[in-house]
Every structure is written in C-alpha cells, then in structure tokens.
Enzyme design. Structure first.
Site, PDB file in Angstrom:
ATOM      1  N   THR A 255      36.849  36.318  29.727  1.00 25.23           N
ATOM      2  CA  THR A 255      38.254  36.735  29.710  1.00 25.23           C
ATOM      3  C   THR A 255      38.738  36.999  28.285  1.00 25.23           C
ATOM      4  O   THR A 255      38.080  36.658  27.295  1.00 25.23           O
ATOM      5  CB  THR A 255      39.181  35.678  30.354  1.00 25.23           C
ATOM      6  OG1 THR A 255      39.157  34.514  29.533  1.00 25.23           O
ATOM      7  CG2 THR A 255      38.752  35.342  31.767  1.00 25.23           C
TER       8      THR A 255
ATOM      9  N   GLU B  47      32.819  34.081  36.062  1.00 21.22           N
ATOM     10  CA  GLU B  47      33.786  34.342  34.990  1.00 21.22           C
ATOM     11  C   GLU B  47      33.941  33.077  34.162  1.00 21.22           C
ATOM     12  O   GLU B  47      34.044  31.974  34.702  1.00 21.22           O
ATOM     13  CB  GLU B  47      35.147  34.739  35.573  1.00 21.22           C
ATOM     14  CG  GLU B  47      36.179  34.990  34.466  1.00 21.22           C
ATOM     15  CD  GLU B  47      37.555  35.316  35.017  1.00 21.22           C
ATOM     16  OE1 GLU B  47      37.711  36.374  35.644  1.00 21.22           O
ATOM     17  OE2 GLU B  47      38.472  34.483  34.801  1.00 21.22           O
TER      18      GLU B  47
ATOM     19  N   LYS C 175      33.312  25.266  34.380  1.00 21.98           N
ATOM     20  CA  LYS C 175      32.738  24.039  34.948  1.00 21.98           C
ATOM     21  C   LYS C 175      31.483  24.433  35.727  1.00 21.98           C
ATOM     22  O   LYS C 175      31.536  24.649  36.952  1.00 21.98           O
ATOM     23  CB  LYS C 175      33.741  23.364  35.889  1.00 21.98           C
ATOM     24  CG  LYS C 175      34.951  22.813  35.144  1.00 21.98           C
ATOM     25  CD  LYS C 175      35.929  22.193  36.110  1.00 21.98           C
ATOM     26  CE  LYS C 175      37.109  21.630  35.333  1.00 21.98           C
ATOM     27  NZ  LYS C 175      38.327  21.542  36.087  1.00 21.98           N
TER      28      LYS C 175
ATOM     29  N   LYS D  23      43.592  54.075  39.405  1.00 18.68           N
ATOM     30  CA  LYS D  23      42.738  53.361  38.431  1.00 18.68           C
ATOM     31  C   LYS D  23      41.266  53.703  38.672  1.00 18.68           C
ATOM     32  O   LYS D  23      40.510  53.891  37.724  1.00 18.68           O
ATOM     33  CB  LYS D  23      43.002  51.859  38.564  1.00 18.68           C
ATOM     34  CG  LYS D  23      42.337  51.021  37.516  1.00 18.68           C
ATOM     35  CD  LYS D  23      43.042  49.693  37.250  1.00 18.68           C
ATOM     36  CE  LYS D  23      43.223  48.801  38.441  1.00 18.68           C
ATOM     37  NZ  LYS D  23      43.887  47.536  38.090  1.00 18.68           N
TER      38      LYS D  23
ATOM     39  N   GLN E 241      41.666  39.483  42.514  1.00 21.59           N
ATOM     40  CA  GLN E 241      42.369  38.256  42.161  1.00 21.59           C
ATOM     41  C   GLN E 241      41.893  37.160  43.119  1.00 21.59           C
ATOM     42  O   GLN E 241      41.368  37.457  44.206  1.00 21.59           O
ATOM     43  CB  GLN E 241      43.885  38.509  42.310  1.00 21.59           C
ATOM     44  CG  GLN E 241      44.779  37.382  41.896  1.00 21.59           C
ATOM     45  CD  GLN E 241      44.547  36.950  40.462  1.00 21.59           C
ATOM     46  OE1 GLN E 241      43.575  36.243  40.196  1.00 21.59           O
ATOM     47  NE2 GLN E 241      45.421  37.367  39.570  1.00 21.59           N
TER      48      GLN E 241
ATOM     49  N   HIS F  42      49.870  42.903  43.733  1.00 25.38           N
ATOM     50  CA  HIS F  42      50.275  42.522  42.378  1.00 25.38           C
ATOM     51  C   HIS F  42      51.780  42.258  42.356  1.00 25.38           C
ATOM     52  O   HIS F  42      52.550  42.959  43.002  1.00 25.38           O
ATOM     53  CB  HIS F  42      49.910  43.640  41.394  1.00 25.38           C
ATOM     54  CG  HIS F  42      50.176  43.266  39.969  1.00 25.38           C
ATOM     55  ND1 HIS F  42      51.322  43.641  39.299  1.00 25.38           N
ATOM     56  CD2 HIS F  42      49.457  42.505  39.105  1.00 25.38           C
ATOM     57  CE1 HIS F  42      51.284  43.145  38.067  1.00 25.38           C
ATOM     58  NE2 HIS F  42      50.165  42.454  37.923  1.00 25.38           N
TER      59      HIS F  42
ATOM     60  N   ALA G 243      45.780  38.103  26.577  1.00 25.92           N
ATOM     61  CA  ALA G 243      46.553  39.354  26.694  1.00 25.92           C
ATOM     62  C   ALA G 243      47.054  39.817  25.335  1.00 25.92           C
ATOM     63  O   ALA G 243      47.113  41.006  25.050  1.00 25.92           O
ATOM     64  CB  ALA G 243      47.709  39.163  27.652  1.00 25.92           C
TER      65      ALA G 243
ATOM     66  N   GLY H 104      47.085  43.583  31.421  1.00 24.21           N
ATOM     67  CA  GLY H 104      47.572  42.295  30.901  1.00 24.21           C
ATOM     68  C   GLY H 104      49.000  42.057  31.371  1.00 24.21           C
ATOM     69  O   GLY H 104      49.673  42.965  31.863  1.00 24.21           O
ATOM     70  N   ASP H 105      49.444  40.801  31.233  1.00 26.64           N
ATOM     71  CA  ASP H 105      50.814  40.440  31.631  1.00 26.64           C
ATOM     72  C   ASP H 105      51.775  40.666  30.465  1.00 26.64           C
ATOM     73  O   ASP H 105      51.384  40.570  29.302  1.00 26.64           O
ATOM     74  CB  ASP H 105      50.866  38.963  32.044  1.00 26.64           C
ATOM     75  CG  ASP H 105      50.138  38.741  33.362  1.00 26.64           C
ATOM     76  OD1 ASP H 105      50.387  39.515  34.306  1.00 26.64           O
ATOM     77  OD2 ASP H 105      49.304  37.824  33.425  1.00 26.64           O
TER      78      ASP H 105
END
Ligand code: FAD
Length: 296
Positions: free
Chosen positions: A48, A16, A275, A168, A179, A152, A51, A108-109
């Site tokens: 990514t 990611e 990185k 989902k 996560q 969550h 949001a 999203g948050d």
C-alpha cells in the site's frame, strides 16, 4: 512479469501488506512478514501507499525487495490525489528501474486538511492516473484498479459507480481488486453487473480475516463494508476472548474463500494486515482446496 499475464493462465492467490508505521521510520519488521508470506507461494504481493505520499519511498523499497530478493511479483499501490505529473513520473521511473512491473492506480481519499484545494488537483480520478502512466510509460506497467462491491462512498448509487469503473477499465486497468467484503453476495452482484456492462477484466476478491473485534468495527467503518448479522453476533459473543475472535475471523474468512473458489472466483487477495500467521492458518486449513483453485 505482469500480473495480467499470470491472470491469463490461472486464478491467483495474493497478499496485501503495508509499510510498517513507527516513529523512527524503521521498516525492518516487514522482512519477516514477507519471508513468512513467501513460504505460501503467492502469485504476487501488493504494497500500500499513503494517500499523501507519506510512505512513498517505503512502498517503492518494499515492492522492489519483494521482486528482486524474494523473486515474487510485486504490485506497488500508487495514489494521485495530491500528486503532480512530475512526482508520478519520478515514482514510475523508480519502479521501472527496480523491475517492478505492476501498479495499482488509485485516486486516494481526500485529506482532512482544511487547506486542501480541490481546484489544484492535477488528477481527479484514478482513470486519469492510468491514462497518464500509459502515455508516459507505454507497455512498462500492468495497471490495476480498485472496485467496491458495496459501492464507493462518494458515488450516488451502484450504477454510477459501475459506470465509473467501466471508464477506469477502458482507461487501462487490466484487472480489479475489490474492497473488503464480508458477504460474498456483494462480490457476486458486482461481477454479474460488471460483466453486463462489458467489464471483462478479472475481478479479484479482497478478503480481510477479522483478527480482533475493534479492527472489525474500524475496517467496516473505513471501508464501508457491512458486517453480516451472524458474524457480528459471533464476534460480540466472544468480545472479551481475543483468541476466540481470532479463531472465528480465520474460520469465517476461510468459509468465504471456499465459497468464492467454488463459484469460480478470478483470484483471492488477502489483506494480511502484516500478520502472516493469519494467512498461514487459512492455508493450513484448506490446502487441497487452494491447490485445486485452478482445476477444471
Ligand atoms: P476512483 O476510481 O477515482 O473513484 C473515486 C470516486 O469517484 C468513486 O465514487 C467513483 O464512482 C467516482 N468516479 C470515478 N470516475 C468518475 C468520473 N469519471 N465521473 C464521476 N465520478 C467518478 N488508499 C490509499 O491511500 N492507499 C492505498 O494503498 C490504497 N489501496 C487500496 C486498495 C484497494 C484494493 C482498494 C479497494 C482501496 C484502496 N485504497 C487505498 C483506498 C482508495 O484510495 C479510496 O477508496 C479512494 O477513495 C478511491 O480510490 P479509487 O482509486 O477507487 O478512486
């Protein structure tokens, strides 16, 4: 190619990355990251998405570049918390026009904005985003979803979160990505319980190597990932020796990966934090283990 088709034949190794954040919006540094990661031959790289849709164009641009210039499968993350049907349609069209066939559908948050009005939300959960994309773009995309080994933060309990996860998957998520977790037992519990309630799709393990002490605290707070006593003790002991913290982080993540592969994980998804040298160190230390990821 759809990631679900790759997962039918093998366990995957993926990365990611995120669009670089800087004042002038210059994202050119990401190309060095992709170049270096591409040398490790990943099955896919995911990108990514802010949001609020802040880096929407950059996510599309980077996912397209990975696919069309580096010929590596890419996954575009897409959040819907303050999206409209029109905005989602537009993004999906752009992704389709750029041959990006994979979307990680996310809710999203909630934003910190006090004026954010929940009553105006078009999509309340990721599953509604999945349903919309499948309705509007049947067969164009492989959809995936996020899952949470340590539950969550909005869910009342593990069982409720698991039931929502099943919805989902039923809505169209063809594989899941976890996560961050630092204790593999949380991953094994999630997989075991998911299988119990009939979630059969692959569950890829999200691994984030610790690269500095502050980032461990930040990521554990943001992601709700608990830090095992032995890891926190080692990091605290070398708090003032950044190189040592990094060595510990790489070795800890490597040990997690070896254990997961030994136990038949569906895939390893490394949160690279842009990185590439960290992922390269892990690959360099266990080349044979990784080569044999798919052995019988
Ligand atoms: P959902 O699946 O919609 O779940 C949200 C909450 O609602 C959960 O508590 C769930 O239990 C509950 N729920 C779901 N359905 C129902 C239902 N029908 N009834 C009642 N409750 C329900 N954020 C970004 O902004 N950009 C990114 O690129 C990004 N990438 C991520 C990648 C991964 C692998 C992961 C694990 C997370 C990522 N996130 C990202 C963070 C994510 O957006 C947040 O964790 C967010 O709070 C939840 O998103 P979700 O898609 O999991 O939500």
């Amino acid at each position: 190619m759809k990631i679900s088709d790759i997962l039918k034949t093998k366990s995957t190794i993926s990365f990611e990355i995120f669009p670089p954040k800087n004042k002038d919006g210059d994202i050119s540094s990401i190309y060095h990251t992709i170049e270096e990661l591409s040398k490790l031959n990943p099955d896919f790289i995911s990108v990514t998405y802010g949001a609020g849709g802040s880096n929407r164009d950059k996510t599309i641009e980077i996912a397209s570049t990975i696919k069309n210039q580096y010929h590596i499968e890419s996954v575009a993350h897409l959040t819907c918390i303050n999206a409209t049907e029109e905005s989602i349609r537009d993004i999906c069209q752009q992704l389709r026009n750029n041959n990006v066939e994979n979307i990680l559908g996310l809710r999203g948050d909630f934003p910190n904005d006090p004026n954010f009005n929940k009553d105006e939300m078009v999509f309340h959960y990721a599953k509604e985003l999945d349903e919309f994309i499948i309705k509007e773009f049947p067969n164009d995309f492989c959809l995936s979803g996020a899952c949470y080994p340590e539950v969550h933060y909005e869910a009342d309990c593990f069982e409720d979160d698991l039931k929502a996860l099943k919805q989902k998957v039923d809505a169209g998520a063809e594989y899941l990505v976890t996560q961050v977790f630092y204790d593999n037992n949380y991953y094994y519990r999630l997989v075991k319980e998911a299988r119990r309630i009939g979630i059969t799709v692959p569950i890829l393990a999200g691994i984030m190597p610790v690269t500095n002490a502050k980032s461990l605290l930040r990521s554990s707070k943001m992601c709700g990932s608990s830090v095992p006593y032995n890891l926190s003790t080692m990091i605290e002991n070398y708090y003032h020796y950044p190189k040592a913290v990094r060595e510990i982080g790489i070795n800890y993540a490597t040990a997690q990966i070896i254990d997961l592969i030994t136990n038949g994980v569906d895939g390893i998804h490394i949160y690279t934090m842009n990185k590439p040298e960290i992922a390269q160190s892990i690959f360099a230390s266990i080349p044979t283990v990784l080569e044999n990821l798919n052995h019988d």
